[in-house]
Write a protein that holds these residues in place. Sequence first.
Motif, PDB file in Angstrom:
ATOM      1  N   ALA A 169       0.727  -1.137   0.112  1.00 34.85           N
ATOM      2  CA  ALA A 169       0.037   0.014  -0.099  1.00 34.85           C
ATOM      3  C   ALA A 169       0.763   1.132  -0.124  1.00 34.85           C
ATOM      4  CB  ALA A 169      -0.855   0.045   1.150  1.00 34.85           C
ATOM      5  N   ASN A 170       2.010   1.311   0.693  1.00 35.25           N
ATOM      6  CA  ASN A 170       2.806   2.390   0.642  1.00 35.25           C
ATOM      7  C   ASN A 170       3.611   2.574  -0.554  1.00 35.25           C
ATOM      8  OD1 ASN A 170       2.385   2.954   3.642  1.00 35.25           O
ATOM      9  ND2 ASN A 170       3.991   1.866   4.132  1.00 35.25           N
ATOM     10  N   VAL A 171       3.858   1.314  -1.299  1.00 36.92           N
ATOM     11  CA  VAL A 171       4.531   1.404  -2.462  1.00 36.92           C
ATOM     12  C   VAL A 171       3.523   1.963  -3.660  1.00 36.92           C
ATOM     13  CG1 VAL A 171       5.702   0.162  -4.595  1.00 36.92           C
ATOM     14  CG2 VAL A 171       5.841  -0.605  -2.218  1.00 36.92           C
ATOM     15  N   ASN A 172       2.461   1.677  -3.668  1.00 32.95           N
ATOM     16  CA  ASN A 172       1.486   2.137  -4.536  1.00 32.95           C
ATOM     17  C   ASN A 172       1.295   3.607  -4.218  1.00 32.95           C
ATOM     18  OD1 ASN A 172      -0.745   1.969  -6.744  1.00 32.95           O
ATOM     19  ND2 ASN A 172      -2.239   2.128  -5.133  1.00 32.95           N
TER      20      ASN A 172
ATOM     21  N   PRO B 222      -0.051  -6.819  -9.524  1.00 35.22           N
ATOM     22  CA  PRO B 222       0.473  -5.434  -9.871  1.00 35.22           C
ATOM     23  C   PRO B 222       1.901  -5.326  -9.206  1.00 35.22           C
ATOM     24  CG  PRO B 222      -0.877  -6.043  -7.721  1.00 35.22           C
ATOM     25  CD  PRO B 222      -0.639  -7.244  -8.614  1.00 35.22           C
ATOM     26  N   ALA B 223       2.506  -4.272  -9.882  1.00 33.72           N
ATOM     27  CA  ALA B 223       3.966  -4.015  -9.802  1.00 33.72           C
ATOM     28  C   ALA B 223       4.259  -3.366  -8.364  1.00 33.72           C
ATOM     29  CB  ALA B 223       4.210  -2.749 -10.720  1.00 33.72           C
ATOM     30  N   TYR B 224       3.308  -2.823  -7.637  1.00 37.58           N
ATOM     31  CA  TYR B 224       3.453  -2.490  -6.203  1.00 37.58           C
ATOM     32  C   TYR B 224       3.501  -3.644  -5.300  1.00 37.58           C
ATOM     33  CZ  TYR B 224      -1.707  -2.735  -5.871  1.00 37.58           C
ATOM     34  OH  TYR B 224      -2.928  -2.918  -5.954  1.00 37.58           O
ATOM     35  N   LYS B 225       3.189  -4.747  -5.819  1.00 42.25           N
ATOM     36  CA  LYS B 225       3.474  -5.887  -4.955  1.00 42.25           C
ATOM     37  C   LYS B 225       4.672  -6.819  -5.657  1.00 42.25           C
ATOM     38  CE  LYS B 225       0.982 -10.438  -4.080  1.00 42.25           C
ATOM     39  NZ  LYS B 225      -0.274 -11.008  -4.338  1.00 42.25           N
TER      40      LYS B 225
ATOM     41  N   ASN C 159      10.486  -2.284 -11.106  1.00 43.01           N
ATOM     42  CA  ASN C 159      10.258  -1.051 -10.428  1.00 43.01           C
ATOM     43  C   ASN C 159       8.686  -0.676 -10.603  1.00 43.01           C
ATOM     44  OD1 ASN C 159      10.055   1.820  -9.630  1.00 43.01           O
ATOM     45  ND2 ASN C 159      12.195   1.864 -10.092  1.00 43.01           N
ATOM     46  N   CYS C 160       8.128   0.425 -10.260  1.00 38.95           N
ATOM     47  CA  CYS C 160       6.818   0.392 -10.289  1.00 38.95           C
ATOM     48  C   CYS C 160       6.219   1.906 -10.947  1.00 38.95           C
ATOM     49  CB  CYS C 160       6.291   0.334  -8.884  1.00 38.95           C
ATOM     50  SG  CYS C 160       4.382   0.358  -8.519  1.00 38.95           S
ATOM     51  N   GLY C 161       5.119   2.016 -11.253  1.00 39.92           N
ATOM     52  CA  GLY C 161       4.503   3.360 -11.792  1.00 39.92           C
ATOM     53  C   GLY C 161       5.125   3.906 -13.018  1.00 39.92           C
ATOM     54  N   PRO C 162       5.183   5.322 -13.046  1.00 40.17           N
ATOM     55  CA  PRO C 162       5.886   6.180 -14.234  1.00 40.17           C
ATOM     56  C   PRO C 162       7.118   5.572 -14.554  1.00 40.17           C
ATOM     57  CG  PRO C 162       4.620   7.662 -13.089  1.00 40.17           C
ATOM     58  CD  PRO C 162       4.693   6.333 -12.034  1.00 40.17           C
ATOM     59  N   ARG C 163       8.195   4.935 -13.439  1.00 43.93           N
ATOM     60  CA  ARG C 163       9.385   4.946 -13.570  1.00 43.93           C
ATOM     61  C   ARG C 163       9.458   3.106 -14.114  1.00 43.93           C
ATOM     62  NH1 ARG C 163      12.829   9.392 -11.138  1.00 43.93           N
ATOM     63  NH2 ARG C 163      14.473   8.452 -12.476  1.00 43.93           N
ATOM     64  N   THR C 164       8.419   2.441 -14.187  1.00 43.50           N
ATOM     65  CA  THR C 164       8.498   1.052 -14.793  1.00 43.50           C
ATOM     66  C   THR C 164       9.811   0.647 -15.642  1.00 43.50           C
ATOM     67  OG1 THR C 164       6.489   0.712 -14.095  1.00 43.50           O
ATOM     68  CG2 THR C 164       7.587  -0.982 -15.543  1.00 43.50           C
ATOM     69  N   CYS C 165      10.496  -0.148 -15.433  1.00 42.27           N
ATOM     70  CA  CYS C 165      11.824  -0.414 -16.384  1.00 42.27           C
ATOM     71  C   CYS C 165      11.344  -0.555 -17.650  1.00 42.27           C
ATOM     72  CB  CYS C 165      12.294  -1.708 -15.910  1.00 42.27           C
ATOM     73  SG  CYS C 165      13.752  -2.147 -16.936  1.00 42.27           S
TER      74      CYS C 165
END
Length: 493
Positions: free
Chosen positions: A87-90, A423-426, A431-437
């Motif tokens: 949840a913090n990651v997301n 989900p990438a935050y799991k 990485n995750c979000g706009p900076r996904t590899c």
Amino acid sequence: MGFLAAYPELLLSIFFFFFFLLLLHGRRTNSGSLTNWPIIGMLPALASNLHQAHDFITDVLRCCGCTFLFLGPWLSGMKILLTCDPANVNHVFNVNFQNYPKGHDFSESFDILGDGIFNADGESWRLQRKKAQALMSLPLFRSFAARCSREKAANSLLPLLRRISEEGKTVDLQDVFLRLTFDITFNLVFGEDPQSLSPDFPTVPFARAMDDAMNAIFHRHVMPASWWKLQRRLNLGRERKLLQAWRVIDDFVEQSIAKRKQASGAGAGAGEDLLTAYLKDFGDEKFLRDTAVNLMLAGRDTTGSALAWFFYLLCKNPDAEAKVLEELRRAEGPTGGEVSGERLPYLHAALCETMRLYPPVPFEEKAVVAAQTLPSGERVKPGTKLIFCTYTMGRMEGVWGKDCLEFRPERWLTEQGMVRHEPAYKFMAFNCGPRTCLGKEVAFTQMKAAAAAVLKELRMEVVEGHVVEPKLSIILQMRNGLMVRVKRRNENQ
């Protein structure tokens, strides 16, 4: 005069006596918390567990509900919130992305990467990502990447391992895979094969320098910034090795860029490699240097590390290895041939499961622009460093279930045998979000090509007594390598 000469030694003896006394009493308590000592904070417990830092942090976060505030020595500015809570990651990587940049401390710690995409924030990051995304999504480059991976696996990796098998020697498989991914990545970036994956295992100064640099940068994260900056100013310890590595890297990249410019000017190369494409739009030497170093780090170290852990886990889980092999043989068909066009869901699942347990980048770092409350309840303010422990996340029952410590590729497959999306935050291996590899698909292409080439013909046995454990570095390599015996398969294996 004699007393004065002995005084510094006496002073040092007293200092180290009390320091090690603090280390003995500064370890974790049964509750998983760390003793916050006056003046020196929680640093003694971290220092005494540094040799097992990843597992130590995992134990602490498991006991503290996935989030823990680490406090360093007074006036050191060492205030770090460690978390593995999805949840913090997301919240940080997706929902409130703008409020959590890499930040100045990150770029200062990773100064060897210059102003490249890993360090960049804001408009510089957006422009670099847009350019890289455009280049890496081109069909020409994707075809080039797939061809490089297949050819290198077939023409260099497999013949080398066959020879080692025939000679009955042992080999460090991690070194083999790091050489493999170095050659492929160098080809993708510079358009040339350096042939480090050769039977004589030539020394690769660039690769060694990158290892030394990443080791030094890891230790920058576990000590107050003022301490490593003092070491840097005095040119001591790991900072001295980092400076030496920096020179090697710069010389290597400068020569490689010069050769690529010369080749491009002479009409050689069709522009398939990334540097040729960058040369068309950018002439600034520093930008090209920073871009090349960032691309080499991203491609060589992470993928090679993942392959080593993948084969290690197959050695420990023969049932999973048998399922991967069965899928490869089924995809190959009765007439043989390449399997690169197949989807290979179980192999894909096994690679994901490997990176869940052993993510190539074991932690991610963020800064805070404006104060906010995280979903876990902690209030974070500017000056607090956020560390997201991806290695730990894969070992949390609350995230992955009671079998989280088991290697079970089936968790990535649906009942229909298709790859299950997480989900990438799991699952933060890329990485995750706009900076996904951006290199995610290229990485899977390389890993599948290597796995398919090797597993159909050869099997690995870890040398008895060889200790496999994570190395203390920014990239999750094996501290002692992966010493194996290479065996030919028979029809029943």
